[in-house]
Design an enzyme around this catalytic site. Structure first.
Site, mmCIF file in Angstrom:
data_model
loop_
_atom_site.group_PDB
_atom_site.id
_atom_site.type_symbol
_atom_site.label_atom_id
_atom_site.label_comp_id
_atom_site.label_asym_id
_atom_site.label_seq_id
_atom_site.Cartn_x
_atom_site.Cartn_y
_atom_site.Cartn_z
ATOM 1 N N HIS A 165 20.009 -110.864 -15.615
ATOM 2 C CA HIS A 165 21.380 -111.302 -15.342
ATOM 3 C C HIS A 165 21.469 -112.704 -14.750
ATOM 4 O O HIS A 165 22.550 -113.269 -14.666
ATOM 5 C CB HIS A 165 22.069 -110.299 -14.406
ATOM 6 C CG HIS A 165 22.307 -108.984 -15.057
ATOM 7 N ND1 HIS A 165 23.519 -108.610 -15.558
ATOM 8 C CD2 HIS A 165 21.462 -107.964 -15.353
ATOM 9 C CE1 HIS A 165 23.430 -107.410 -16.104
ATOM 10 N NE2 HIS A 165 22.179 -106.994 -15.986
ATOM 11 N N ARG A 311 23.272 -110.620 1.691
ATOM 12 C CA ARG A 311 21.925 -111.034 2.121
ATOM 13 C C ARG A 311 21.909 -111.687 3.497
ATOM 14 O O ARG A 311 21.172 -112.644 3.734
ATOM 15 C CB ARG A 311 21.331 -112.014 1.091
ATOM 16 C CG ARG A 311 21.306 -111.427 -0.294
ATOM 17 C CD ARG A 311 20.765 -112.368 -1.316
ATOM 18 N NE ARG A 311 21.046 -111.819 -2.652
ATOM 19 C CZ ARG A 311 20.844 -112.462 -3.777
ATOM 20 N NH1 ARG A 311 20.343 -113.672 -3.756
ATOM 21 N NH2 ARG A 311 21.123 -111.895 -4.932
ATOM 22 N N ASP A 372 24.609 -120.430 -12.398
ATOM 23 C CA ASP A 372 24.989 -119.015 -12.444
ATOM 24 C C ASP A 372 24.590 -118.458 -13.799
ATOM 25 O O ASP A 372 24.798 -119.121 -14.824
ATOM 26 C CB ASP A 372 26.520 -118.907 -12.271
ATOM 27 C CG ASP A 372 26.935 -117.694 -11.453
ATOM 28 O OD1 ASP A 372 26.174 -116.712 -11.446
ATOM 29 O OD2 ASP A 372 28.017 -117.731 -10.840
HETATM 30 C C1 GDG Z 1 24.686 -111.502 -11.398
HETATM 31 C C2 GDG Z 1 24.563 -112.972 -11.792
HETATM 32 C C3 GDG Z 1 26.188 -112.560 -13.621
HETATM 33 C C4 GDG Z 1 33.445 -110.162 -5.874
HETATM 34 N N1 GDG Z 1 34.070 -110.062 -4.717
HETATM 35 C C5 GDG Z 1 34.563 -108.822 -4.652
HETATM 36 C C6 GDG Z 1 34.248 -108.166 -5.809
HETATM 37 N N2 GDG Z 1 33.557 -109.018 -6.545
HETATM 38 C C7 GDG Z 1 33.054 -108.733 -7.892
HETATM 39 C C8 GDG Z 1 33.712 -109.621 -8.922
HETATM 40 C C9 GDG Z 1 32.694 -109.605 -10.036
HETATM 41 C C10 GDG Z 1 31.396 -109.462 -9.277
HETATM 42 O O1 GDG Z 1 31.682 -109.017 -7.974
HETATM 43 C C11 GDG Z 1 30.640 -110.763 -9.158
HETATM 44 O O2 GDG Z 1 30.255 -111.109 -10.403
HETATM 45 P P1 GDG Z 1 29.271 -112.303 -10.717
HETATM 46 O O3 GDG Z 1 29.308 -112.554 -12.159
HETATM 47 O O4 GDG Z 1 29.606 -113.452 -9.847
HETATM 48 O O5 GDG Z 1 27.826 -111.846 -10.319
HETATM 49 P P2 GDG Z 1 26.797 -110.937 -9.555
HETATM 50 O O6 GDG Z 1 27.036 -109.518 -9.835
HETATM 51 O O7 GDG Z 1 26.765 -111.323 -8.142
HETATM 52 O O8 GDG Z 1 25.387 -111.405 -10.180
HETATM 53 C C12 GDG Z 1 25.819 -113.466 -12.465
HETATM 54 C C13 GDG Z 1 26.248 -111.113 -13.179
HETATM 55 O O9 GDG Z 1 25.052 -110.706 -12.513
HETATM 56 C C14 GDG Z 1 26.450 -110.186 -14.367
HETATM 57 O O10 GDG Z 1 25.417 -110.301 -15.265
HETATM 58 O O11 GDG Z 1 27.447 -112.936 -14.123
HETATM 59 O O12 GDG Z 1 25.627 -114.775 -12.947
HETATM 60 O O13 GDG Z 1 24.271 -113.759 -10.660
HETATM 61 O O14 GDG Z 1 32.870 -108.495 -10.863
HETATM 62 O O15 GDG Z 1 34.939 -109.090 -9.253
HETATM 63 N N3 GDG Z 1 34.614 -106.909 -6.072
HETATM 64 C C15 GDG Z 1 35.333 -106.260 -5.146
HETATM 65 N N4 GDG Z 1 35.648 -106.848 -3.972
HETATM 66 C C16 GDG Z 1 35.302 -108.117 -3.682
HETATM 67 O O16 GDG Z 1 35.604 -108.631 -2.615
HETATM 68 N N5 GDG Z 1 35.718 -105.012 -5.400
#
Ligand code: GDG
Length: 734
Positions: A165, A311, A372
């Site tokens: 990811h 973290r 990212d």
């Molecule tokens: C990896 C990779 C890749 C965020 N704040 C809250 C909350 N979120 C949710 C968002 C989103 C998710 O968390 C974050 O998504 P990201 O895409 O930024 O990534 P990560 O899961 O940290 O990490 C990344 C991903 O995997 C998928 O392959 O895109 O590049 O680093 O869904 O909505 N959700 C809730 N409250 C929050 O305060 N409920």
């Protein structure tokens, strides 16, 4: 999907949290947990992972196992030391910074590595314990890079997919890792390795080509005789869920509350996990610069920054949080007025319906990570805009930038570029916002999470069936026995052999690849059987073959068939060939030889070859591609053929090919046993021309027109050895 899906990830989609002295299950945050969870809910699945807390008491473990079991979840329990060393240590202080291009943040620690190996083994054992031969095993992310090969050791035929990811860095970064080979080989235990972008997939293939001895054909790698495909599968979100949420009543209520908080000002938002890869300080500095230099925006725009704690045991993250806290305070202290707060900053997790309201209310979303893998927040923002107003400012360094082309894209390292993007976003007319948003919504809706899961799993099954095809063609001991039987029962045999790579290994220096004594003895024995006709068809010059095999009574074709010598006869040309094209091609090849240290040109009577086996690094392949392209232009007009073979680029007359040599051998003869063996693309012509009854064998496992393949020249020699030890019935007992 009929087969059961076994998902393996570091975190389960739920986490165990203590509420007083009671253990409760809560949904985990993060894209993988929410996304994959909703895509798999209608499938037969089992999910293996860590429940997010250290739990030691056996009775609590038993109770938790039962609760998780009811949800098809299996826990892998980690000790506090493992959490420190494997998770916070190796995963988050070594792989995470290195893969996100922060080598100076990367810590190389042997103890953490040992823990990483140990915990990966724990996961692999849990998989092997749960999995049946029919399951599709899908392992996720950098924390578990060794699990694919560890499962493969235990279940050699398992169907295993691996998805990373986060980015896979360029070779020059990855090579810094002391355990680089182990990580690569660990991942290669999978049949399909997926990344979010083609760049990441390309980096992986390139890195594998540098560090391992592999056969690579574009994105297909032949690792330990198993085909592994590497590809890009950009992850999507549950589009429908975000659309529905955005128009729900609870979101409407939260939108109203938010509006009350920020007033009529424009709202700019960011949602990030606390991480130095997310570009939070850079963004805050750009916002500050904008307020300094565009006073007209003061009191007219507010910035809502949500940071989800993460973290916080890792020292770097603590320091990083302090930096953000200070920046926000100083900007607010400097610019706030009685009726206006420039930055609203929250350091906590929000429920999803509040998050939806944040997206829905926002005029602008700033998604500006330094690096990212994908970034799902950008897609969630797009999906939460039913009226299509709103502007997305997106970092070029996020995987999502490859899909969301209508976003205002920025380089997050370029402060003025960030400021400019903010200003453009604030001023973008509504029609343009809507036109851009519509196109982005189409992409996010089509390539949603269901599409992602389907495509990955479908591709994995396709790789498996391509492997099956290869396996049926590999010469197994029983197949070898039946070939030997056919040989024994035949009276009129034709054995056609290529030379380099088929009878001898490749050498850096082409003149070093002379036949050793055992090969000479083997060929002598074969030709001495009156039932055998042995032909060597090679791309070599006739002078080399003459030098090495002067007294061997076999048929020889040199230069891909330009020259022919019958047993005990002398060399003659097979056609009226032209060579007037040579000076022009020689010029081109000489230029390439001069600019590519280690390469050399070989001149034969009717062909010219450029060898690059001794060229170090990837420069050889790069130059070879360039040379092929140059030559193809010229060759098409001059009736020439360009062969891009193994570490050689060769130009020859088009009418000369190994297929024509084989035709000559078949002329006026009938054989009851034909076998042809070769390793290069030029040998495909002879495989194709032979009758179906012929035994055609490709050396080294690649796709081929041959019916069978063997792994190396050593096995070719073993087959010929068996042939040569077949005794004539008449001899037996004499
Ligand atoms: C990896 C990779 C890749 C965020 N704040 C809250 C909350 N979120 C949710 C968002 C989103 C998710 O968390 C974050 O998504 P990201 O895409 O930024 O990534 P990560 O899961 O940290 O990490 C990344 C991903 O995997 C998928 O392959 O895109 O590049 O680093 O869904 O909505 N959700 C809730 N409250 C929050 O305060 N409920």
């Amino acid at each position: 999907m009929e087969r059961r899906l076994l998902i393996v990830s570091n975190r389960l989609p739920v986490k165990a949290v203590w509420k007083g002295d009671e253990l409760k299950l809560r949904a985990s945050e993060g894209g993988l947990a929410t996304g994959l969870g909703s895509a798999c809910k209608d499938m037969d699945y089992l999910w293996i992972g860590w429940p997010g807390a250290e739990i030691r008491e056996p009775e609590i473990i038993q109770e938790l196992d039962q609760q998780l079991g009811e949800r098809n979840l299996i826990a892998v329990y980690l000790t506090q030391t493992e959490i420190n060393d494997f998770y916070e240590g190796f995963s988050n202080e070594t792989l995470w910074p290195l893969y996100h291009y922060f080598p100076s943040y990367t810590i190389y620690n042997n103890e953490n590595w040992n823990s990483y190996v140990k915990v990966n083994r724990k996961f692999a054992e849990a998989v092997a314990h749960e999995a049946t031969a029919d399951d599709i095993i899908w392992i996720h992310d950098y924390q578990l890079a060794l699990v694919p090969s560890m499962v493969r050791e235990r279940m050699p035929d398992a169907t295993i997919g691996f998805f990373q990811h986060i980015p896979f860095p360029a070779f020059e970064i990855f090579r810094l890792l002391p355990w680089r080979k182990e990580i690569l080989e660990g991942m290669l235990g999978a049949d399909l390795i997926g990344f979010h972008t083609l760049d990441d997939a390309g980096h992986f293939v390139d890195t594998a080509s540098h560090l391992l001895d592999l056969d690579i054909a574009s994105n297909n790698l032949q690792f330990e005789e198993r085909l592994v495909q590497v590809d890009a599968f950009p992850m999507g979100i549950d589009y429908q869920k975000y659309q529905n949420l955005a128009t729900s009543e609870s979101t409407a209520r939260n939108v109203a509350k938010l509006r009350k908080m920020v007033g009529s000002q424009k709202l700019m938002i960011s949602v990030d996990r606390l991480d130095y890869t997310k570009g939070i300080p850079q963004r805050l500095l750009a916002f500050q610069y904008m307020l300094e230099h565009y006073p007209e925006f003061r009191e007219n725009i507010s910035f809502l920054q949500l940071v989800v704690p993460s973290r916080d045991h890792v020292p770097q993250y603590k320091v990083f949080k302090d930096e953000i806290d200070k920046l926000v305070s100083s900007i607010n202290a400097r610019f706030s007025t009685i009726g206006w707060t420039p930055i609203y900053y929250f350091y906590r997790s929000f429920p999803i319906n509040l998050l939806s309201a944040v997206y829905r209310t926002a005029d602008i979303a700033l998604v500006t990570p330094m690096r990212d893998g994908m970034n799902l927040v950008s897609k969630e923002f797009v999906a939460s805009k039913p009226d299509r107003t709103g502007v997305l400012v997106l970092s070029e360094m996020a995987g999502a930038a490859k899909e969301l082309l209508q976003a205002i894209q920025v380089n997050p390292n370029d402060l003025l570029n960030l400021v400019d993007a903010m200003v453009r976003a604030i001023r973008l007319p509504e029609e343009e916002q809507k036109a851009n948003m519509e196109l982005m919504q189409q992409v996010v809706a089509k390539f949603d999470i269901h599409h992602w899961v389907d495509l990955f799993l479908r591709t994995l099954l396709e790789v498996k069936s391509r492997q099956e095809e290869q396996y049926t063609r590999l010469i197994t001991p029983s197949l070898g026995t039946s070939i030997l039987e056919r040989y024994e029962n035949a009276n009129n045999r034709l054995i056609i052999l290529d030379y380099d790579g088929t009878l001898v290994p490749f050498h850096q220096n082409i003149l070093q690849a002379f036949p050793d004594e055992s090969l000479r003895a083997l060929l002598d024995k074969l030709v001495s059987d009156p039932k055998n006709r042995v032909a060597i068809i090679s791309g070599r010059s006739h002078l080399h073959l003459e030098n090495w095999f002067r007294d061997l009574p076999a048929d020889f074709f040199a230069e891909h068939g330009a020259w022919y010598k019958p047993p005990r006869g002398s060399w003659k040309l097979t056609a009226n060939l032209r060579a007037e094209w040579k000076p022009a091609i020689r010029n081109i090849m000489e230029t390439f030889t001069e600019k590519t240290p280690g390469s050399s040109m070989e001149e034969k009577s009717f062909s010219l070859a450029w060898h690059y086996r001794s060229v170090t690094g990837e420069i050889g392949e790069l130059r070879a591609r360039e040379l092929c392209n140059n030559l193809k232009l010229f060759s098409a007009d001059h009736g020439l053929q360009v062969l891009c073979g193994k570490k050689v680029v060769e130009v020859k007359n088009i009418e000369i090919n190994k297929g024509n040599s084989v035709k000559q051998l078949l002329l006026d003869h009938s054989y009851d046993f034909i076998m042809a063996v070769g390793d290069d693309t030029t040998d495909e012509e002879m495989f194709r021309i032979l009758p179906e009854t012929a035994i055609t064998i490709k050396v080294a496992g690649r796709s081929s027109a041959a019916a069978y393949f063997v792994k190396s020249f050593k096995e070719v020699r073993m087959i010929l050895e068996k042939f040569s030890s077949v005794r004539e019935p008449a001899f037996i007992g004499k």
